[in-house]
Write an enzyme that holds these catalytic residues in place. Structure first.
Site: not given
Ligand code: 5GP
Ligand code: MG
Length: 180
Positions: A102, A106
């Site tokens: 991955e 986040d």
């Molecule tokens: P989560 O479900 O952990 O909140 O987010 C995961 C997904 O959100 C990651 O695979 C990525 O695609 C996107 N994401 C999370 N943080 C960022 C960031 O700072 N920048 C970008 N471009 N995508 C993010």
């Molecule tokens: Mg991703």
């Protein structure tokens, strides 16, 4: 360039390509050690992880399979909790060692959802490798086996990560400059 504009936002240089390379190499070394004698299957989460996966996998020495899935939850600069479905998994994971690749974790919702979807496929073991982790944003109890770098809770682009489609091709990582 230390400062760039993508679409309607400004970003500043955050992690240089040479430091990315070092972190990827360190992770590859750990994975190579752990996977010795195994034949893992790497599950690359598209689209963001494609650059990281291409770099990491070329440093992997063990025999392996590589497959790609799509599971995206992001629109704009805010993580949504609406997770779309897992697309493209045609491989049999039963009794396999699976290493998920991955780009960034986040809140952890995407990865948590992924792990739940994989559970009934009866892999022997599932390991999580993420290039970036935002520890302050993490809301899920996930065992993350490999982390390239921990970063603060800022929105970043580059090295496969996009801002509404912009910036995936950048070799360095940039972080958003907050609006006044
Ligand atoms: P989560 O479900 O952990 O909140 O987010 C995961 C997904 O959100 C990651 O695979 C990525 O695609 C996107 N994401 C999370 N943080 C960022 C960031 O700072 N920048 C970008 N471009 N995508 C993010
Ligand atoms: Mg991703």
């Amino acid at each position: 360039m230390d400062r760039i504009t993508l679409k309607d936002r400004d970003f500043s240089l955050f992690i240089k390509a040479e430091d990315i390379e070092k972190a990827v190499s360190a992770m590859a070394e750990k994975i190579n050690k752990d996977m010795e004698g195994k034949h893992p299957i790497f599950l690359v989460i598209l689209s963001g992880a494609f650059v990281f996966a291409a770099d990491l996998l070329r440093k992997i020495k063990t025999n392996c399979d590589i497959t790609f899935v799509r599971l995206s939850s992001y629109s704009g600069t805010q993580s949504t909790e609406k997770i779309r479905e897992l697309l493209g998994l045609n491989e049999v994971l039963k009794d396999r060692t699976v290493v998920i690749l991955e780009d960034i974790i986040d809140t952890g919702h995407t990865m948590d959802d992924m792990i739940h979807r994989l559970r009934h496929l009866e892999a022997a073991e599932v390991k999580i490798a993420t290039f970036l982790l935002k520890p302050a944003a993490l809301r899920k109890d996930l065992k993350i086996h490999y982390v390239g770098m921990e970063i603060p809770n800022d929105f970043i682009v580059g090295y496969g990560l996009d801002y509404d489609g912009y910036g995936r091709n950048l070799p360095d990582i940039y972080k958003v400059i907050p609006e006044e």
